[in-house]
Design an enzyme around this catalytic site. Structure first.
Site, PDB file in Angstrom:
ATOM      1  N   PRO A   6     -50.692  18.794  40.144  1.00 23.79           N
ATOM      2  CA  PRO A   6     -51.265  20.060  40.648  1.00 23.79           C
ATOM      3  C   PRO A   6     -51.388  20.065  42.168  1.00 23.79           C
ATOM      4  O   PRO A   6     -51.794  19.070  42.788  1.00 23.79           O
ATOM      5  CB  PRO A   6     -52.638  20.107  39.977  1.00 23.79           C
ATOM      6  CG  PRO A   6     -52.463  19.333  38.707  1.00 23.79           C
ATOM      7  CD  PRO A   6     -51.531  18.212  39.064  1.00 23.79           C
TER       8      PRO A   6
ATOM      9  N   TYR B 104       0.841  -1.205   0.000  1.00 28.64           N
ATOM     10  CA  TYR B 104       0.000   0.000   0.000  1.00 28.64           C
ATOM     11  C   TYR B 104       0.871   1.249   0.000  1.00 28.64           C
ATOM     12  O   TYR B 104       0.677   2.169  -0.806  1.00 28.64           O
ATOM     13  CB  TYR B 104      -0.923  -0.016   1.216  1.00 28.64           C
ATOM     14  CG  TYR B 104      -1.682   1.274   1.416  1.00 28.64           C
ATOM     15  CD1 TYR B 104      -2.618   1.707   0.485  1.00 28.64           C
ATOM     16  CD2 TYR B 104      -1.468   2.072   2.553  1.00 28.64           C
ATOM     17  CE1 TYR B 104      -3.318   2.894   0.663  1.00 28.64           C
ATOM     18  CE2 TYR B 104      -2.160   3.251   2.739  1.00 28.64           C
ATOM     19  CZ  TYR B 104      -3.088   3.659   1.801  1.00 28.64           C
ATOM     20  OH  TYR B 104      -3.768   4.839   1.982  1.00 28.64           O
TER      21      TYR B 104
END
Length: 372
Positions: free
Chosen positions: A284, A104
């Site tokens: 609530p 390579y």
């Protein structure tokens, strides 16, 4: 308007470069890939003002593939340019392995030599980059880099192999590569001292052991909710890379919701440097809190509903109240030494985002209950 040719346009670096070039209004792109013919290449080269020569073969069991994919293709490109007489600047993605004696590396070195000879004979601008390991999104596992392979394997619950824990990698991030390649298009390249080669300004160094630990920590962060220090660019870029290899059916993960009569609370994300973020639902009429801290500080942000947040310095009896709602987002800082509470005063569930500057530690919680 500049017209550029990108060979290897469908490879790892090519895809990232093309995606960025496509966002530029003054650049037209011609892509060259494996499906194109030598005749196509000749046609493309007659139209362009700049060449990004990124095509090549990184891995193959057939040694001839390196010569054909790296050296011969470069020779073909140069020969066409010689025939046309056009002096087109060429950027070539070489490799640090061009200095090594392997098939390579030799093929890349030979391609460099072909370009250098052509550039000298024809007075053509060359930008040759000997790239180290490049990492980032859209890489091909078991082909482009160990980072790509390990990100893919770890994200997909596959094993990784470490041949040498202490082996050090020299890395560059794909976005830095793309930025440098575009700088070269504008003649603002980063040249080395000998003026022959160009390079990426920012590089990272990490051992294989350190790399593996980082990547596995990203995987574990879904369970621990603890993130790495992203002041470190390498960790930030590796995390972005890792996430790009998640399977498409595994983008999400569930959080543990602690439920009681007040609603629920869940931790979202933690960091030793940043602290932690958590979220609560409050029904609530319900009040949370009524505690104070010596050192821990927090921020409250109501993102749904209405609430009253109360404070009292524990050294006196004076109560301070803030009314907040999702109609106008408002962040409340919670100072040390103030007992505080949050009450849902609306009709809807109250959703609150919290930030604390440190992790919750049950053995040293720095939380002391006292009514406001």
């Amino acid at each position: 308007m500049k017209t550029v040719l990108v060979t290897g346009a469908y490879g790892f670096i090519g895809k990232n470069l093309v995606a960025t070039l496509e966002e530029l209004s003054n650049v037209k792109i011609i892509k060259y890939g494996r499906e194109d013919t030598p005749k196509d290449l000749e046609n493309y080269l007659s139209k362009v003002d700049f060449i990004y020569h990124l095509a090549g073969v990184n891995r193959s069991e057939n040694i001839l593939d390196f010569k054909n994919g790296n050296t011969s293709l470069t020779e073909d490109l140069v020969n066409i340019l010689k025939l046309t007489g056009r002096k087109i600047p060429i950027l070539f993605s070489s490799s640090v392995q061009a200095e090594l004696d392997n098939p390579y590396g030799i093929s890349k070195k030979n391609a460099e030599d072909v370009l250098l000879e052509y550039g000298k004979e024809n007075n053509t601008n060359l930008y040759i980059y000997r790239l180290p390991n490049v990492f980032g999104k859209w890489g091909k596992p078991n082909y482009n880099s160990v980072v790509t392979t390990w990100c893919y394997n770890i994200a997909n619950n596959l094993p990784i192999q470490i041949s040498n824990d202490d082996k050090k990698l020299n890395l560059v991030y794909i976005d830095d590569v793309v930025d440098e390649f575009i700088a070269a298009l504008n003649k603002c390249e980063n040249r080395n001292h000998d003026n022959t080669f160009c390079s990426i300004k920012r590089t990272f160094h990490v051992t294989l052991d350190e790399l593996a630990k980082m990547l596995y920590s990203f995987k574990e962060s879904r369970k621990t909710l603890t993130m790495q220090n992203f002041n470190n660019d390498l960790q930030k870029f590796l995390y972005s890379t890792y996430l790009s290899y998640l399977p498409e059916n595994n983008f999400s993960y569930k959080l543990k919701m602690i439920r009681d009569k007040r609603g629920w609370l869940t931790e979202f994300i933690k960091s030793k440097e940043f602290g932690q973020i958590f979220i609560s639902q409050t029904k609530p009429g319900i009040t949370r809190g009524n505690h104070w801290h010596h050192t821990k500080v927090e921020k409250f942000l109501v993102v749904q509903g209405e609430a009253v947040i109360k404070f009292r310095n524990i050294q006196n009896e004076d109560i301070i109240e803030y009314e907040v709602s999702d109609k106008e987002l408002e962040v409340l800082d919670i100072p040390t030494g103030y007992t505080h509470s949050i009450t849902n005063t609306g009709k809807l569930d109250l959703i609150t985002l919290f930030w604390a500057n440190e992790f919750f530690d049950s053995e040293r919680s720095d939380t002391y209950f006292k009514e406001v």
